[in-house]
Write a protein that holds these residues in place. Structure first.
Motif, short mmCIF file in Angstrom:
data_model
loop_
_atom_site.label_atom_id
_atom_site.label_comp_id
_atom_site.label_asym_id
_atom_site.label_seq_id
_atom_site.Cartn_x
_atom_site.Cartn_y
_atom_site.Cartn_z
N GLU A 132 0.01 -6.06 1.49
CA GLU A 132 -1.27 -6.71 1.64
C GLU A 132 -1.29 -7.60 0.48
O GLU A 132 -2.10 -8.33 1.34
N LYS A 164 -4.55 -8.96 5.19
CA LYS A 164 -5.22 -8.50 6.14
C LYS A 164 -6.36 -9.18 7.02
O LYS A 164 -6.74 -9.34 7.84
N ASN A 181 1.07 -0.59 -0.43
CA ASN A 181 -0.36 0.56 -0.13
C ASN A 181 0.91 1.02 -0.30
O ASN A 181 1.65 1.12 -0.06
#
Length: 162
Positions: free
Chosen positions: A102, A128, A96
């Motif tokens: 990510e 995540k 990111n």
């Protein structure tokens, strides 16, 4: 036996579940929301190096056969662990804007022939949500000729991807 057939274009995502007779439809943005990557990044799945900066002929700084490379593809920041001898990525990370990983992609057990070098074992982790995909490639057919048709099938339940 074909279980699933997928059609992915710049504006369409169709997934034909042949076992449950369901046709899922939506936008490629679904992939970004759910798994952290866009269709432009799909070649990453096979360890290909992508870059919008026109760095196809990079001057790599290889240390013990490995180079770290950073680049951008359609607004996504990608870091690579690149095997200089194989000329293929052995790891890739989609990051990111804060340089936080990510999506992590790992590649192992490469198979080589005159047409391609491709990993047989691919592991993708969306960090995540802790979603993981493992792809095991057992057989590859290359030099495809002809058209690929997407036929959703009659009587399939149509379900939107949200």
């Amino acid at each position: 036996m074909e279980v699933v057939r997928v059609l992915l274009t710049n504006d369409t995502l169709l997934l034909n579940d042949r076992i449950n007779k369901k046709l899922y439809y939506g936008s490629p943005l679904y992939l970004k929301r759910m798994y952290g990557f866009t269709p432009a990044l799909l070649p990453l799945i096979f360890g290909d190096f992508l870059s919008d900066n026109g760095n196809d002929t990079l001057k790599l700084k290889c240390v013990e056969g490995i180079a770290d490379i950073k680049g951008y593809v359609k607004g996504s920041k990608i870091s690579y662990i690149f095997n200089c001898r194989k000329r293929k990525s052995i790891g890739a990370f989609i990051e990111n804007s804060l340089d936080q990983k990510e999506v992590e992609i790992g590649y192992e057990k490469f198979v080589e022939n005159p047409d391609y070098l491709i990993p047989q074992d691919i592991k993708i982790s969306e960090l995540k949500s802790k979603f993981k995909i493992e792809i095991l490639i057992k057989k590859i057919e290359s030099k495809w000729t002809g058209d690929i048709e997407f036929i959703p099938g009659s009587g399939y339940e149509k379900l939107p991807l949200k």
